[in-house]
Motif scaffolding. Structure first.
Motif, PDB file in Angstrom:
ATOM      1  N   ALA A  95       0.839  -1.206   0.000  1.00  0.00           N
ATOM      2  CA  ALA A  95       0.000   0.000   0.000  1.00  0.00           C
ATOM      3  C   ALA A  95       0.874   1.256   0.000  1.00  0.00           C
ATOM      4  O   ALA A  95       0.552   2.249  -0.683  1.00  0.00           O
ATOM      5  CB  ALA A  95      -0.929  -0.004   1.202  1.00  0.00           C
ATOM      6  N   GLY A  96       1.968   1.236   0.746  1.00  0.00           N
ATOM      7  CA  GLY A  96       2.891   2.368   0.740  1.00  0.00           C
ATOM      8  C   GLY A  96       3.547   2.560  -0.614  1.00  0.00           C
ATOM      9  O   GLY A  96       3.718   3.691  -1.082  1.00  0.00           O
TER      10      GLY A  96
ATOM     11  N   SER B  76       3.512   9.511  -9.854  1.00  0.00           N
ATOM     12  CA  SER B  76       3.662   9.534 -11.310  1.00  0.00           C
ATOM     13  C   SER B  76       2.350   9.851 -12.016  1.00  0.00           C
ATOM     14  O   SER B  76       2.354  10.303 -13.164  1.00  0.00           O
ATOM     15  CB  SER B  76       4.215   8.209 -11.816  1.00  0.00           C
ATOM     16  OG  SER B  76       3.295   7.176 -11.552  1.00  0.00           O
ATOM     17  N   ALA B  77       1.231   9.605 -11.342  1.00  0.00           N
ATOM     18  CA  ALA B  77      -0.077   9.928 -11.926  1.00  0.00           C
ATOM     19  C   ALA B  77      -0.477  11.370 -11.639  1.00  0.00           C
ATOM     20  O   ALA B  77      -1.506  11.828 -12.111  1.00  0.00           O
ATOM     21  CB  ALA B  77      -1.142   8.983 -11.384  1.00  0.00           C
ATOM     22  N   GLY B  78       0.334  12.068 -10.845  1.00  0.00           N
ATOM     23  CA  GLY B  78       0.048  13.472 -10.573  1.00  0.00           C
ATOM     24  C   GLY B  78      -0.682  13.731  -9.274  1.00  0.00           C
ATOM     25  O   GLY B  78      -0.955  14.880  -8.952  1.00  0.00           O
ATOM     26  N   THR B  79      -1.002  12.711  -8.515  1.00  0.00           N
ATOM     27  CA  THR B  79      -1.684  12.909  -7.235  1.00  0.00           C
ATOM     28  C   THR B  79      -0.654  12.836  -6.112  1.00  0.00           C
ATOM     29  O   THR B  79      -0.474  11.808  -5.475  1.00  0.00           O
ATOM     30  CB  THR B  79      -2.775  11.851  -7.015  1.00  0.00           C
ATOM     31  OG1 THR B  79      -2.183  10.563  -7.157  1.00  0.00           O
ATOM     32  CG2 THR B  79      -3.906  12.004  -8.006  1.00  0.00           C
ATOM     33  N   THR B  80       0.009  13.942  -5.881  1.00  0.00           N
ATOM     34  CA  THR B  80       1.076  13.955  -4.882  1.00  0.00           C
ATOM     35  C   THR B  80       0.553  14.030  -3.456  1.00  0.00           C
ATOM     36  O   THR B  80       1.266  13.656  -2.529  1.00  0.00           O
ATOM     37  CB  THR B  80       2.024  15.141  -5.121  1.00  0.00           C
ATOM     38  OG1 THR B  80       1.281  16.343  -5.048  1.00  0.00           O
ATOM     39  CG2 THR B  80       2.704  15.015  -6.467  1.00  0.00           C
ATOM     40  N   THR B  81      -0.680  14.481  -3.278  1.00  0.00           N
ATOM     41  CA  THR B  81      -1.198  14.604  -1.908  1.00  0.00           C
ATOM     42  C   THR B  81      -1.366  13.235  -1.250  1.00  0.00           C
ATOM     43  O   THR B  81      -1.144  13.094  -0.055  1.00  0.00           O
ATOM     44  CB  THR B  81      -2.544  15.357  -1.885  1.00  0.00           C
ATOM     45  OG1 THR B  81      -3.447  14.700  -2.773  1.00  0.00           O
ATOM     46  CG2 THR B  81      -2.360  16.793  -2.317  1.00  0.00           C
TER      47      THR B  81
ATOM     48  N   ALA C 217       0.685  12.156   2.083  1.00  0.00           N
ATOM     49  CA  ALA C 217      -0.079  11.865   3.300  1.00  0.00           C
ATOM     50  C   ALA C 217       0.044  10.415   3.756  1.00  0.00           C
ATOM     51  O   ALA C 217      -0.018  10.144   4.956  1.00  0.00           O
ATOM     52  CB  ALA C 217      -1.557  12.193   3.068  1.00  0.00           C
ATOM     53  N   LEU C 218       0.229   9.478   2.839  1.00  0.00           N
ATOM     54  CA  LEU C 218       0.141   8.067   3.214  1.00  0.00           C
ATOM     55  C   LEU C 218       1.429   7.264   3.118  1.00  0.00           C
ATOM     56  O   LEU C 218       1.608   6.322   3.882  1.00  0.00           O
ATOM     57  CB  LEU C 218      -0.916   7.380   2.339  1.00  0.00           C
ATOM     58  CG  LEU C 218      -2.352   7.824   2.538  1.00  0.00           C
ATOM     59  CD1 LEU C 218      -3.249   7.078   1.566  1.00  0.00           C
ATOM     60  CD2 LEU C 218      -2.795   7.587   3.948  1.00  0.00           C
ATOM     61  N   ALA C 219       2.287   7.563   2.189  1.00  0.00           N
ATOM     62  CA  ALA C 219       3.414   6.670   1.904  1.00  0.00           C
ATOM     63  C   ALA C 219       4.341   6.506   3.106  1.00  0.00           C
ATOM     64  O   ALA C 219       4.577   5.378   3.554  1.00  0.00           O
ATOM     65  CB  ALA C 219       4.186   7.170   0.697  1.00  0.00           C
ATOM     66  N   PHE C 220       4.896   7.580   3.620  1.00  0.00           N
ATOM     67  CA  PHE C 220       5.847   7.461   4.722  1.00  0.00           C
ATOM     68  C   PHE C 220       5.218   6.876   5.989  1.00  0.00           C
ATOM     69  O   PHE C 220       5.820   6.002   6.619  1.00  0.00           O
ATOM     70  CB  PHE C 220       6.517   8.807   5.002  1.00  0.00           C
ATOM     71  CG  PHE C 220       7.602   8.714   6.030  1.00  0.00           C
ATOM     72  CD1 PHE C 220       8.780   8.050   5.737  1.00  0.00           C
ATOM     73  CD2 PHE C 220       7.441   9.269   7.283  1.00  0.00           C
ATOM     74  CE1 PHE C 220       9.792   7.951   6.681  1.00  0.00           C
ATOM     75  CE2 PHE C 220       8.436   9.171   8.232  1.00  0.00           C
ATOM     76  CZ  PHE C 220       9.616   8.514   7.931  1.00  0.00           C
TER      77      PHE C 220
END
Length: 98
Positions: A46-47, A55-60, A64-67
């Motif tokens: 999921a991360g 890469s799809a342009g949704t940086t938010t 908010a979630l990856a780290f």
């Protein structure tokens, strides 16, 4: 490319490698229920999916979630490994009188 970016990229790669290795360690603990063995790997995936959303342009979503997902994966893995080692290092009380 500044040295700080190189150091940051190396740290991120090392952290991702650490998460992958400990997720495999937890997966190999056969005494755990299947869902507890799979949870760190699913959180890691999921991360990674959140990180790839950049890469799809949704940086938010990635910001908010990856780290937090990566940190949660590492925390769960380390707790499961520590609990497994504590259980397996306990002396056997089979010779004790009840």
């Amino acid at each position: 490319m500044p040295l700080a970016l190189v150091v940051l990229a190396l740290w991120a790669l090392a952290f991702l490698t650490f998460n992958t290795v400990v997720s495999f360690w937890v997966w190999r603990i056969s005494s755990l229920p299947r869902w507890r063995r799979a949870l760190p790997g699913l959180l890691l995936c999921a991360g990674l999916a959140a990180s790839l959303s950049r890469s799809a342009g949704t940086t938010t979503i990635a910001e908010a979630l990856a780290f937090p997902l990566y940190v949660t994966t590492a925390g769960i893995c380390l707790c499961e490994i520590r609990r497994h080692r504590a259980r397996s290092s306990r002396p056997d009380n089979s010779g004790d009188l009840a």
